[in-house]
Design an enzyme around this catalytic site. Structure first.
Site, PDB file in Angstrom:
ATOM      1  N   GLU A  73     -18.493 -19.964   3.750  1.00 33.44           N
ATOM      2  CA  GLU A  73     -19.714 -20.727   3.493  1.00 33.44           C
ATOM      3  C   GLU A  73     -20.669 -20.500   4.649  1.00 33.44           C
ATOM      4  OE1 GLU A  73     -19.177 -25.091   4.114  1.00 33.44           O
ATOM      5  OE2 GLU A  73     -17.049 -24.589   4.340  1.00 33.44           O
ATOM      6  N   TYR A  74     -21.870 -20.974   4.493  1.00 26.25           N
ATOM      7  CA  TYR A  74     -22.836 -20.927   5.587  1.00 26.25           C
ATOM      8  C   TYR A  74     -22.596 -22.113   6.505  1.00 26.25           C
ATOM      9  CZ  TYR A  74     -25.448 -17.533   2.742  1.00 26.25           C
ATOM     10  OH  TYR A  74     -25.822 -16.450   2.004  1.00 26.25           O
TER      11      TYR A  74
END
Length: 367
Positions: free
Chosen positions: A245-246
């Site tokens: 994920e970011y």
């Protein structure tokens, strides 16, 4: 030869007197002395006259004292070494039997197992652990429509150091049938609560797995090696997870192309699968999925974050195994908020999925 009447009378009187004396003596011998009643049979017999006629002693086979008095080491049958009653597991070395029952020479497997649902059997050595209904609450409850988390039978949690000390037995009773536990970040960070949580979940009878937060500024091989170094290869564990994920709070601001993202993920997952004998689960969030993972890794199980809507609306083209539906859950056994999840299936589906995806029957994991 005839006896006179007087002589006969004398003989009869003597016989009667002898019979009375013998009967009295036998009666006296059949009443056990006080010492026998208190278990001191040997000392009582030692004080008997040596000239006592054995013919008048009744045929008694008293129970040996040793057979009715357990040894000091096993006064309480529950105080075995593996229950904390002894200092070492070899406390009973050299002991054969006690009251006809064999003493254990090995730690029994049943004593090591977490609670098992007695109504369901096992297949190929797989234990079907009891599934508890959930009692979780949510600080920010959402209306998910017709298909809500409460409609799923198997709930679980994911945890890290942010949950601090967890009362795992209580958490299980509240409905945590599985737990994914934060293990590692990047190539050099170990969650400080991982080992404590890893042990606690197992002791509470919760299906456990470990997850790794992927760091895009580190090589995939280094990260896989770091995870393998810190997460035991347990055949009963759930498949490992790669969390992609970011992270807007990270010092790594690198944004890779989809090609590079997929390449790095594949290297990491291949190394884990080779080591653990299990295909990893991919955890992701909506924005990262949209940018890089749509249509990719069709042969891998997915764990999807979707806290505002059902996954079918956020990830319409994706089959999933786990749904993280809340980051603001509440439960007894945990102080503060905890992430809540469900498995995509009923109880039988859960047991079948775990049996297929754990390493219990994997040739790789059993070596």
């Amino acid at each position: 030869m005839r006896l006179s009447a007087a002589t006969s009378a004398i003989v009869i009187a003597c016989i009667a007197l002898s019979g009375c004396t013998s009967s009295s003596a036998e009666t006296a011998l059949t009443v056990p002395p006080a010492s026998v009643k208190t278990g001191r049979l040997a000392s009582s017999q030692a004080g008997m006259p040596s000239a006592m006629p054995t013919a008048s002693i009744p045929n008694v086979d008293p129970t040996p004292v040793a057979a009715i008095t357990p040894p000091a080491a096993v006064n309480d049958p529950h105080e075995l070494a593996w229950n904390g009653g002894a200092q070492a597991t070899h406390a009973f070395d050299g002991m054969g039997t006690t009251v006809g029952m064999p003493m254990p020479t090995e730690r029994p497997v049943a004593a090591l197992r977490p609670a098992v649902d007695p109504s369901v059997g096992s297949s190929r050595g797989y234990q079907r652990l009891k599934v508890y209904g959930h009692r979780f609450r949510d600080v920010k409850p959402m209306n998910f429509g017709k298909v809500a988390p409460r409609h799923f039978a198997v709930h679980g949690v994911d945890v890290s150091r942010w949950q601090a000390n967890i009362d795992w037995p209580t958490l299980r009773s509240q409905g945590a049938n599985f737990a994914y536990i934060k293990a590692t970040d990047g190539g050099d960070h170990l969650d400080p609560m991982f080992r404590t949580n890893w042990r606690g979940a197992q002791q509470a009878g919760i299906r456990r797995g470990a997850y790794h937060f992927f760091y895009w500024c580190r090589t995939a091989g280094e990260q896989a090696d770091w995870f393998i170094r810190n997460v035991p290869r347990d055949p009963d564990a759930l498949p490992p997870v790669i969390d992609v994920e970011y992270n807007h709070q990270s010092g790594c601001k690198m944004r890779l192309s989809t090609e590079r993202v997929l390449e790095k993920m594949q290297v990491f997952m291949d190394k884990l699968e080779k080591h653990y004998g299990q295909r990893p689960v991919i955890y992701t969030a909506p924005d990262f999925y949209k940018d890089h993972l749509r249509g990719q890794f069709r042969d891998y199980p997915f764990w999807l974050r979707s806290v505002a809507a059902h996954p079918s609306k956020i990830y319409p083209d994706r089959k999933w195994a786990f749904w993280q539906y809340s980051g603001s859950g509440l439960s007894q056994g945990v102080n503060g908020k905890i992430d809540l999840n469900v498995f995509n299936g009923g109880e039988d589906g859960w047991h079948n999925w775990v049996a297929r995806n754990t390493g219990a029957n994997s040739a790789v994991a059993s070596r």
